[in-house]
Structure formats: structure tokens, C-alpha cells
Design a protein around this motif. Structure first.
Motif, short mmCIF file in Angstrom:
data_model
loop_
_atom_site.label_atom_id
_atom_site.label_comp_id
_atom_site.label_asym_id
_atom_site.label_seq_id
_atom_site.Cartn_x
_atom_site.Cartn_y
_atom_site.Cartn_z
N LEU A 148 65.15 38.79 34.92
CA LEU A 148 64.78 38.42 33.55
C LEU A 148 63.97 39.46 33.15
N SER A 149 63.85 39.46 31.81
CA SER A 149 62.81 40.62 31.16
C SER A 149 61.32 39.78 31.10
N ASP A 150 60.46 40.59 30.28
CA ASP A 150 59.26 40.27 30.24
C ASP A 150 58.87 39.24 29.25
N ASN A 151 60.29 39.18 28.25
CA ASN A 151 60.07 38.62 26.81
C ASN A 151 60.67 37.17 27.08
N LEU A 152 60.20 35.99 27.62
CA LEU A 152 60.84 34.90 27.95
C LEU A 152 60.62 33.76 26.89
N GLU A 153 60.17 34.08 25.92
CA GLU A 153 59.95 33.10 24.83
C GLU A 153 60.98 32.39 24.60
N GLY A 154 61.31 31.06 24.78
CA GLY A 154 62.18 30.16 24.60
C GLY A 154 63.29 30.00 25.44
N TYR A 155 62.81 30.84 26.40
CA TYR A 155 64.08 30.89 27.66
C TYR A 155 64.25 29.28 28.28
N ALA A 156 63.14 28.93 28.91
CA ALA A 156 63.10 27.73 29.66
C ALA A 156 63.80 26.45 28.91
N GLU A 157 63.46 26.54 27.72
CA GLU A 157 64.06 25.34 26.68
C GLU A 157 65.54 25.70 26.78
N THR A 158 66.05 26.61 26.57
CA THR A 158 67.60 27.28 26.23
C THR A 158 68.06 27.01 27.39
N ALA A 159 67.54 27.38 28.63
CA ALA A 159 68.28 27.23 30.03
C ALA A 159 68.49 25.83 30.24
#
Lengths: 105, 105
Positions: free
Chosen positions: B19-30
Motif C-alpha cells: 500500500l501507499s501512504d494515501n489510503l483515502e477511500g481504500y477500505a470502503e472500496t476494498a
């Protein structure tokens, strides 16, 4: 670490596990097995992660290399401890990697 | 969860990520992608874990089912966000599961 594997075809052993409550000796043996796997002929790489399940994927040149690793004496002893003590459940899948794509920023 | 897959042959998509350091929105999309995958024809199951790397293995009846999921519009948009924002590196491997063994205490 993401394994640096060659162009397909090669083989992937996908080992998915649920741990028991009795983990005495588990961490040391898991580490030792990763090291020992790397010394085997036909070994290409390994990737490992754990959340509620553990997933370890090891990569191999051929099915024969996987069989030889399975028959390694120290590995066989470790598997026996896994079955009797460390694992509540596992599934091991042997698969042939046909295509692979990568990406790096 | 360990996926309850049928007798081989079937297909496994092994997706390994950093992962990168920019995880905005990642968890919801995953989470959404896991749900959406389950609605696709030919879907058999999914396993996921993360340590320093993330490993997600999804299982499918056929290569065509994998292609159709790849071409799903919402999935394609999510992959684009993955490449531009969330992932530092990934490798995706498509493999054919030839043998599987299980064990449960």
C-alpha cells in the motif's frame, strides 16, 4: 515482500490456515520453514500475511520441486506438528500460474 | 475465512500488494469489491490477509469468469484508483488450481 517471480508458467502453493490456541514453537518453526524452503531446488519465492486467516503463497519452478519440498524430512516433521498442534484448519492448493501482471509506482 | 471451494480444477487469482501512504477511500472500496465479486458469475470464494504485504486470493470457475470480473465497470474504476493512489506496488497472478488438500481439527 512481494516475490520476484519469472515469466509464467510456474507453480504456486497457496496455503491458507486458521491457527489453534496452542502456538508453542509455531513462530520459530514457521520462520525456519521459510528459510529452509529457500534452499530447495526450484524455489522461486514466498509471500505471507495473516489477519483472521493466514495466507502463505510459495512459488516453484515445477511440480517435482513441490513434491521434493513436501518430502523434506524437517518439513514433514513440521507439518505433523502443524496438524496435531498449531492449526485448527487449513487448505493447501497447488496451482499453475499461467499469467502475471505487475505494477510499481 | 477459508474459502469453501469445489474439487479442482478451478482458478485462483493471487493479488499481492504493497500500500501507499494515501489510503483515502481504500477500505470502503476494498469491502465493496469483495461484495461485488461475490455477485459475479463463476465466483467461488475469496481469502484475504495483510501484514507488510496484502494477499487476496479469489477463486473462480473459469478464465472467462475472471475476464468478465476484470471488465466489470465498477471494478475497472476501482483498479484505476488502486494504480493512481492506493498501491505502491502489486503483482496479480492468474493460476489454475490442479490439486487441493484440506484438514480440520
Amino acid at each position: 515482500m512481494i516475490a520476484k517471480t519469472p515469466q509464467p508458467p510456474y507453480y504456486a502453493v497457496i496455503f491458507t490456515t486458521l491457527l489453534s490456541d496452542n502456538l508453542e514453537g509455531y513462530a520459530e518453526t514457521a520462520k525456519r520453514m521459510e528459510e529452509l524452503a529457500q534452499e530447495q531446488p526450484g524455489y522461486l519465492g514466498i509471500e505471507s500475511a495473516r489477519a483472521d486467516v493466514g495466507i502463505t503463497v510459495s512459488y516453484w519452478e515445477t511440480l517435482d520441486a513441490i513434491s521434493a519440498w513436501k518430502n523434506n524430512v524437517e518439513h514433514t516433521e513440521a507439518r505433523e506438528k502443524g496438524r496435531t498442534q498449531w492449526y485448527k484448519k487449513y487448505v493447501l492448493r497447488i496451482s499453475k500460474v499461467e499469467r502475471a501482471y505487475g505494477f510499481e509506482n
